[in-house]
Design an enzyme around this catalytic site. Structure first.
Site, short mmCIF file in Angstrom:
data_model
loop_
_atom_site.label_atom_id
_atom_site.label_comp_id
_atom_site.label_asym_id
_atom_site.label_seq_id
_atom_site.Cartn_x
_atom_site.Cartn_y
_atom_site.Cartn_z
N SER A 84 49.01 1.24 36.36
CA SER A 84 47.86 0.79 37.14
C SER A 84 48.16 0.61 38.63
O SER A 84 47.30 0.17 39.39
CB SER A 84 47.31 -0.51 36.56
N THR A 202 45.93 -4.74 39.19
CA THR A 202 46.38 -4.52 40.55
C THR A 202 47.48 -5.51 40.85
O THR A 202 47.43 -6.62 40.34
CB THR A 202 45.19 -4.81 41.49
N THR A 220 47.01 -0.65 44.20
CA THR A 220 46.50 -0.30 42.87
C THR A 220 46.19 1.19 42.77
O THR A 220 45.98 1.86 43.79
CB THR A 220 45.19 -1.09 42.60
N ARG A 230 36.07 7.00 44.15
CA ARG A 230 35.70 5.59 43.93
C ARG A 230 36.80 4.68 44.51
O ARG A 230 37.98 4.90 44.31
CB ARG A 230 35.53 5.33 42.43
N VAL A 231 36.36 3.67 45.24
CA VAL A 231 37.30 2.69 45.79
C VAL A 231 36.86 1.31 45.32
O VAL A 231 35.66 1.00 45.36
CB VAL A 231 37.31 2.77 47.34
N GLY A 232 37.79 0.51 44.88
CA GLY A 232 37.46 -0.85 44.42
C GLY A 232 37.66 -1.87 45.52
O GLY A 232 37.63 -1.56 46.72
N ASP A 233 37.89 -3.08 45.11
CA ASP A 233 38.07 -4.18 46.05
C ASP A 233 39.45 -4.19 46.72
O ASP A 233 39.62 -4.66 47.84
CB ASP A 233 37.91 -5.53 45.33
N THR A 253 42.05 -9.38 41.33
CA THR A 253 42.26 -8.27 40.42
C THR A 253 41.08 -8.26 39.45
O THR A 253 40.40 -9.26 39.28
CB THR A 253 43.61 -8.42 39.69
N GLY A 254 40.86 -7.11 38.83
CA GLY A 254 39.73 -7.01 37.91
C GLY A 254 38.70 -6.04 38.44
O GLY A 254 39.00 -5.21 39.31
N GLY A 256 36.54 -4.37 40.54
CA GLY A 256 36.42 -4.46 41.99
C GLY A 256 35.00 -4.58 42.50
O GLY A 256 34.74 -5.27 43.49
#
Ligand code: ASP
Length: 341
Positions: A84, A202, A220, A230-233, A253-254, A256
């Site tokens: 991850s 992350t 991450t 796609r981009v998360g937090d 984490t989690g 995003g």
């Protein structure tokens, strides 16, 4: 003006006290007294332990919090077993390993790369963005070009086991970019997590050095089998990571998307500024996510981790299973995060 400021401050404190339910009479809002002389590093998940040990190498020799967090998170980035983060991360739905990372120091300096491919240590590219450009974020091809121009090597980051997991997922190609609740949802025989042991996680790391300065890093491969791009937090300053050297730092984490909606890490730091303890600030951020969609919150994971200027730390998650690692002169430990459910 002075009166208005005072009024705003006291009404903020009042609401924080009600929201968080915390007692923080000892804490004065605004600047929090520093913990200079007692370095500490904390980071998300079990793999934070090995990462903290690398950060501690730096901190224990009077190194800076910034150097420590970079050195620390490079450990899971380089670990092919970690599916991850960095090298060995699960790819997107097109089979491409795309990485997100950001870093922030005690002077509000920050750097970030999003959706970068072929580079094992995105955190070090993020640091260079911070130090060598007038910008904060570089994405995709541009981030890769910048890395290559600065001596980074292009590598294949897709390991055999992550490729297998992706090929397994391709059989159904079921686009379900949720977050497994530490595998429990996907362990059901009827709905196995396709191939991988983790579809997220992350490393977010926060450190306070011997001078009392705080820095943070977050890196991450994001959600497994996500849409390309796609981009998360995690690489978003304020969402996945935030540091204010007068107050403290936070990381997340989690899932995003839920963290971005509430600008989670910045929220946690601001709540600490108002006087909440790190744990209560994290708890309040989690409760914002719960309030917005109580049903969805049952099926996803989000966790926050925070440290304040005094070196006090805490965490809170939606679901059980979130853990964080701590390394200081006093303790080297892994702590199960408290959770709502
Ligand atoms: N926050 C990451 C993302 O949304 C994933 C994780 O930390 O579990 O990309």
């Amino acid at each position: 003006m002075q009166n208005r400021r005072k009024f705003l401050q006291s009404s903020l404190i009042g609401s924080a006290a009600v929201i968080g339910g915390a007692s923080f009479a000892e804490d004065r809002p605004g600047r929090i007294q520093s913990n200079a002389g007692n370095p500490i590093v904390i980071s998300t998940w079990d793999f934070g332990k090995a990462a903290n040990a690398a950060a501690w190498e730096v901190l224990s020799k009077n190194g800076s919090a910034l150097d420590a967090v970079e050195a620390g998170v490079r450990v899971p980035e380089a670990d092919p077993e970690n599916q991850s983060v960095g090298y060995g991360g699960l790819p997107d739905r097109d089979g491409r390993v795309t990485l997100d990372a950001c870093i922030m120091d005690a002077q509000y300096r920050c750097g970030s790369v999003m959706c970068i491919e072929h580079i094992k240590h995105p955190i070090s590219v993020a640091r260079l963005v911070m130090e060598k450009t007038p910008h904060i974020v570089l994405v995709g091809e541009g981030a890769l070009e910048f890395a290559l121009a600065n001596g980074f090597q292009k590598e294949n980051l897709l390991t055999e086991s992550s490729k297998k997991a992706w090929q397994e997922w391709l059989k159904s190609s079921d686009y379900k970019p949720g977050i497994n609740i530490e595998n429990k949802l996907y362990k059901k025989e009827t709905d196995p997590m396709p191939g991988g042991k983790d579809n997220h996680d992350t490393i977010g790391m926060l450190s306070l050095d011997a001078k009392g300065d705080i820095a943070g890093a977050c890196t991450t491969s994001g959600l497994a089998f996500k849409m390309h791009g796609r981009v998360g937090d995690s690489p978003i300053i304020g969402a996945g990571l935030y540091v204010d050297n007068e107050v403290g730092g936070a990381t997340s984490t989690g899932l995003g998307e839920e963290v971005i909606r509430i600008v989670g890490s910045h929220l946690v730091v601001e709540l600490m500024r108002q006087g909440l303890s790190p744990e209560n600030a994290c708890k309040e951020a989690v409760s914002r996510i719960l309030k917005r969609s109580p049903q969805k919150a049952k099926e996803i994971q989000v966790g926050f981790l925070a440290i304040n200027k005094k070196g006090e730390y805490g965490a809170y998650a939606l679901q059980k299973g979130f853990s964080y690692a701590v390394h200081s002169n006093k303790e080297v430990t892994l702590i199960p995060g408290k959770s709502h459910f």
